[in-house]
Scaffold this motif. Structure first.
Motif, mmCIF file in Angstrom:
data_model
loop_
_atom_site.group_PDB
_atom_site.id
_atom_site.type_symbol
_atom_site.label_atom_id
_atom_site.label_comp_id
_atom_site.label_asym_id
_atom_site.label_seq_id
_atom_site.Cartn_x
_atom_site.Cartn_y
_atom_site.Cartn_z
ATOM 1 N N PRO A 115 0.813 -1.218 0.000
ATOM 2 C CA PRO A 115 0.000 0.000 0.000
ATOM 3 C C PRO A 115 0.846 1.266 0.000
ATOM 4 N N GLU A 116 2.165 1.135 0.142
ATOM 5 C CA GLU A 116 3.094 2.263 0.031
ATOM 6 C C GLU A 116 4.436 1.669 -0.391
ATOM 7 N N THR A 117 5.265 2.474 -1.040
ATOM 8 C CA THR A 117 6.564 1.939 -1.483
ATOM 9 C C THR A 117 7.598 1.997 -0.354
ATOM 10 N N PHE A 132 -0.968 -0.024 -4.051
ATOM 11 C CA PHE A 132 -2.371 -0.458 -4.217
ATOM 12 C C PHE A 132 -3.141 -0.257 -2.916
ATOM 13 N N ARG A 133 -4.328 0.292 -3.040
ATOM 14 C CA ARG A 133 -5.199 0.431 -1.860
ATOM 15 C C ARG A 133 -6.633 0.164 -2.279
ATOM 16 N N ASN A 134 -7.314 -0.614 -1.464
ATOM 17 C CA ASN A 134 -8.702 -0.953 -1.781
ATOM 18 C C ASN A 134 -9.594 0.215 -1.357
ATOM 19 N N GLU A 135 -9.479 1.319 -2.096
ATOM 20 C CA GLU A 135 -10.208 2.542 -1.759
ATOM 21 C C GLU A 135 -11.694 2.341 -2.017
ATOM 22 N N ILE A 136 -12.514 2.824 -1.099
ATOM 23 C CA ILE A 136 -13.959 2.657 -1.242
ATOM 24 C C ILE A 136 -14.522 3.710 -2.175
ATOM 25 N N ARG A 157 -7.838 9.680 -6.784
ATOM 26 C CA ARG A 157 -7.777 8.592 -5.801
ATOM 27 C C ARG A 157 -8.172 7.304 -6.506
ATOM 28 N N THR A 158 -7.231 6.393 -6.647
ATOM 29 C CA THR A 158 -7.471 5.157 -7.391
ATOM 30 C C THR A 158 -7.000 3.971 -6.554
ATOM 31 N N CYS A 159 -7.361 2.778 -6.972
ATOM 32 C CA CYS A 159 -6.929 1.592 -6.227
ATOM 33 C C CYS A 159 -5.499 1.205 -6.609
ATOM 34 N N GLU A 196 0.709 5.251 -8.495
ATOM 35 C CA GLU A 196 2.167 5.243 -8.357
ATOM 36 C C GLU A 196 2.603 6.309 -7.372
ATOM 37 N N GLN A 197 3.615 5.972 -6.608
ATOM 38 C CA GLN A 197 4.167 6.923 -5.640
ATOM 39 C C GLN A 197 5.618 7.240 -5.975
ATOM 40 N N MET A 198 6.045 8.437 -5.566
ATOM 41 C CA MET A 198 7.460 8.825 -5.649
ATOM 42 C C MET A 198 7.837 9.139 -4.205
ATOM 43 N N GLU A 199 8.595 8.229 -3.593
ATOM 44 C CA GLU A 199 8.891 8.409 -2.169
ATOM 45 C C GLU A 199 10.391 8.469 -1.926
ATOM 46 N N MET A 200 10.755 9.295 -0.967
ATOM 47 C CA MET A 200 12.154 9.390 -0.571
ATOM 48 C C MET A 200 12.202 9.327 0.945
ATOM 49 N N SER A 204 -6.755 19.808 -2.150
ATOM 50 C CA SER A 204 -6.605 18.408 -1.732
ATOM 51 C C SER A 204 -5.123 18.039 -1.717
ATOM 52 N N GLU A 205 -4.831 16.985 -0.972
ATOM 53 C CA GLU A 205 -3.435 16.565 -0.771
ATOM 54 C C GLU A 205 -2.751 16.150 -2.077
ATOM 55 N N LEU A 206 -1.533 16.647 -2.244
ATOM 56 C CA LEU A 206 -0.712 16.252 -3.388
ATOM 57 C C LEU A 206 0.472 15.411 -2.907
ATOM 58 N N GLU A 207 1.054 15.831 -1.802
ATOM 59 C CA GLU A 207 2.265 15.171 -1.292
ATOM 60 C C GLU A 207 2.302 15.322 0.222
ATOM 61 N N ILE A 226 12.855 10.992 7.806
ATOM 62 C CA ILE A 226 12.014 12.044 7.234
ATOM 63 C C ILE A 226 11.598 11.544 5.861
ATOM 64 N N GLU A 227 10.301 11.517 5.640
ATOM 65 C CA GLU A 227 9.771 10.966 4.387
ATOM 66 C C GLU A 227 9.130 12.072 3.554
ATOM 67 N N THR A 228 9.445 12.045 2.254
ATOM 68 C CA THR A 228 8.664 12.880 1.322
ATOM 69 C C THR A 228 7.916 11.895 0.419
ATOM 70 N N SER A 229 6.581 12.000 0.403
ATOM 71 C CA SER A 229 5.780 10.985 -0.284
ATOM 72 C C SER A 229 4.770 11.664 -1.211
ATOM 73 N N ALA A 230 5.055 11.563 -2.514
ATOM 74 C CA ALA A 230 4.176 12.219 -3.500
ATOM 75 C C ALA A 230 3.518 11.161 -4.368
ATOM 76 N N GLY A 231 2.291 11.420 -4.774
ATOM 77 C CA GLY A 231 1.641 10.533 -5.729
ATOM 78 C C GLY A 231 2.087 10.949 -7.129
ATOM 79 N N LEU A 232 2.625 9.978 -7.880
ATOM 80 C CA LEU A 232 3.032 10.304 -9.261
ATOM 81 C C LEU A 232 1.793 10.507 -10.123
HETATM 82 N N1 GAP Z 1 4.435 6.375 2.713
HETATM 83 C C1 GAP Z 1 3.511 7.350 3.196
HETATM 84 C C2 GAP Z 1 2.264 7.364 2.439
HETATM 85 O O1 GAP Z 1 1.987 6.479 1.646
HETATM 86 P P1 GAP Z 1 0.064 8.726 2.104
HETATM 87 O O2 GAP Z 1 -0.277 10.127 2.559
HETATM 88 O O3 GAP Z 1 -0.879 7.635 2.429
HETATM 89 O O4 GAP Z 1 1.495 8.441 2.718
HETATM 90 C C3 GAP Z 1 1.274 9.599 -0.016
HETATM 91 O O5 GAP Z 1 0.303 8.756 0.526
HETATM 92 C C4 GAP Z 1 0.814 10.146 -1.343
HETATM 93 O O6 GAP Z 1 0.422 9.087 -2.213
HETATM 94 C C5 GAP Z 1 -0.415 11.063 -1.254
HETATM 95 O O7 GAP Z 1 -0.043 12.393 -0.960
HETATM 96 C C6 GAP Z 1 -0.993 10.946 -2.653
HETATM 97 O O8 GAP Z 1 -0.344 11.844 -3.531
HETATM 98 C C7 GAP Z 1 -0.648 9.514 -3.050
HETATM 99 N N2 GAP Z 1 -1.804 8.626 -2.852
HETATM 100 C C8 GAP Z 1 -2.210 8.037 -1.704
HETATM 101 N N3 GAP Z 1 -3.311 7.283 -1.917
HETATM 102 C C9 GAP Z 1 -3.608 7.402 -3.224
HETATM 103 C C10 GAP Z 1 -4.633 6.860 -4.064
HETATM 104 N N4 GAP Z 1 -5.548 6.021 -3.590
HETATM 105 N N5 GAP Z 1 -4.644 7.217 -5.372
HETATM 106 C C11 GAP Z 1 -3.710 8.046 -5.882
HETATM 107 N N6 GAP Z 1 -2.716 8.577 -5.136
HETATM 108 C C12 GAP Z 1 -2.657 8.270 -3.828
#
Ligand code: GAP
Length: 448
Positions: A150-152, A182-186, A194-196, A199-203, A264-267, A305-311
């Motif tokens: 569910p996260e990289t 992958f997340r089983n988003e409702i 917001r998708t199931c 892709e994430q770009m994490e550091m 809405s949240e971007l990163e 310290i994590e930077t976590s962005a959705g690609l």
């Molecule tokens: N490792 C920390 C983490 O995963 P998060 O806030 O749950 O933190 C980070 O997710 C980023 O991933 C979010 O800011 C968003 O850009 C992206 N993200 C999370 N869930 C997503 C989803 N269901 N669909 C698309 N992007 C998503």
């Protein structure tokens, strides 16, 4: 609302029409929570990924990359807290079967236990884990359970010792990774927001305890500057400071963008403390301490310290941010709108389009020759069909920053017209100067 404002419907329609994003399995009625990236979408996504990767690894000596597997040992997700905590509270309507996230619902409707859609009775909230669970191997028993990550981030934590040893990294240092999650988003609405599958770009940046707050501020600054560098309208960006923190965090900020549906949240930028590495020590039995050889073999579990962005969420942000319906009618003339995507040239899916004024008299061949010369350096397009004005509009609509037009003079003296997407200005240059001029324009690009 001004009917030339950006809306999600317009973005979705442009994306389909011009080959950025398609609905997954469309011919079967579509698969919710999943999207396919078409020819222009994959170029855009790849360019955003490359910009992020360059920023993290090339521009920071102390950050290296990793590409870990999606499937990991199931104990990883017990250690990380995802098996126990990664859930949304759900309520169902017993009558119409609508499903809601209790934390997103109108609290009055929730308290009254009445469905907002049909007035039917709602169930009590229950925790629904967001991880996709599957099985590896032929037997579907508890011993074969695996999760789609569910996260990289966890792939980085479990490799942190390997990277210290193989690459002789010293704290402070970071590990960057881009990949599917992958997340089983409702509730999967708002297109690719917001998708199931996403892709994430994490550091993940490993620091000495006590220095975490300083590095947290540093990375907040760095991530803000990244979006500025790539031409995002900064008045559409803001910070959100979390009051309610995730189970692993000591402090957390989101960078929010004003999408058509609102901010809405971007990163996310998170101070994850030593939580993850301590938990992996406990669950794996392996010592995750760092030995600081420069300080008398001082031992500690680093803070992260994590930077976590959705690609994929960044793809949507860059599309919304670039989109403009611009009135380009001259003084006193009737309205004349063009749709233009003001992508930063290093993000744009196509950098330069080559357009022969006419197909005949050898202009098409000459234009092809020029395109071939540019291919080595840039993603190019070639278009010979329709009036030149219409062709410029087609390129504007997909955000191509530069067009080269080849005409009769080009045959005589080798000159061509270079046309700029944002200003629509045109200059005459020699064909031998095109590549250098475009490189220079990309470097000095400022969004107007
Ligand atoms: N490792 C920390 C983490 O995963 P998060 O806030 O749950 O933190 C980070 O997710 C980023 O991933 C979010 O800011 C968003 O850009 C992206 N993200 C999370 N869930 C997503 C989803 N269901 N669909 C698309 N992007 C998503």
């Amino acid at each position: 609302m001004d009917n030339h404002e950006v809306t999600m419907e317009k973005i979705v329609s442009l994306c389909k029409r011009r080959g950025f994003v398609f609905q997954s399995s469309e011919i079967y009625g579509g698969q919710s929570g999943a999207w396919d990236y078409g020819p222009l979408g994959i170029e855009l996504k790849k360019n955003i990924q490359n910009a992020w990767w360059k920023e993290m690894t090339q521009m920071h000596d102390n950050i290296v990359g990793l590409d870990a597997a999606i499937l990991m040992h199931p104990r990883v997700w017990e250690a990380s807290g995802h098996v126990a905590n990664f859930s949304d509270p759900l309520v169902d309507c017993k009558q119409c079967k609508m499903r809601y996230r209790a934390d997103n619902m109108d609290q009055e409707a929730l308290a009254s236990k009445k469905c907002p859609a049909c007035g039917g009775e709602l169930t009590e909230p229950r925790a629904f884990n967001l991880m996709f669970k599957t099985h590896i191997g032929p037997a579907e028993d508890t011993a074969s359970v695996v999760y789609l990550r569910p996260e990289t981030a966890q792939g980085i934590y479990v490799n942190y010792k390997n990277i210290i040893q193989s690459n002789r990294m010293k704290i402070p240092f970071g590990i960057a990774q881009v990949g599917k999650a992958f997340r089983n988003e409702i509730v999967t609405k708002n297109f690719i927001f917001r998708t199931c599958e996403f892709e994430q770009m994490e550091m993940q940046f490993f620091v000495k305890p006590g220095e975490d707050e300083k590095w947290f501020e540093y990375w907040r600054g760095q991530r803000w500057e990244f979006y500025k560098k790539y031409g995002v309208c900064m008045d559409k960006m803001r910070w959100y400071h979390h009051e309610k923190l995730a189970h692993y965090a000591k402090d957390a900020y989101d960078i929010e963008y004003e999408f058509p549906m609102g901010f809405s949240e971007l990163e996310g930028i998170h101070n994850r403390t030593d939580y993850d590495l301590s938990r992996h020590t406990e669950y794996s039995g392996k010592d995750m301490q760092y030995i600081d050889q420069d300080n008398g073999a001082d031992k500690y579990i680093p803070f992260i310290i994590e930077t976590s962005a959705g690609l994929t969420r960044n793809v949507l942000m860059f599309l919304c941010d670039a989109y403009e319906e611009q009135n380009i009618a001259g003084d006193g003339a009737a309205e004349d709108y063009r749709t233009v995507l003001h992508f930063h040239p290093s993000i744009a899916p196509v950098t330069v389009a080559v357009l022969p004024l006419m197909k005949k008299d050898g202009l098409a061949e000459l234009a092809r020759e020029i395109q071939n010369e540019l291919k080595e350096d840039f993603v190019t397009d070639y278009d010979q069909s329709g009036a030149i004005g219409k062709r410029y509009r087609r390129q504007d609509e997909v955000g191509t920053p530069f067009c080269i037009t080849v005409d009769y003079d080009s045959k005589e003296d080798g000159s061509v017209t270079l046309r700029f997407r944002d200003s629509m200005e045109q200059v005459r240059i020699h064909r031998s100067e095109i590549a250098a001029r475009i490189r220079e324009e990309i470097k000095s690009y400022k969004r107007t």
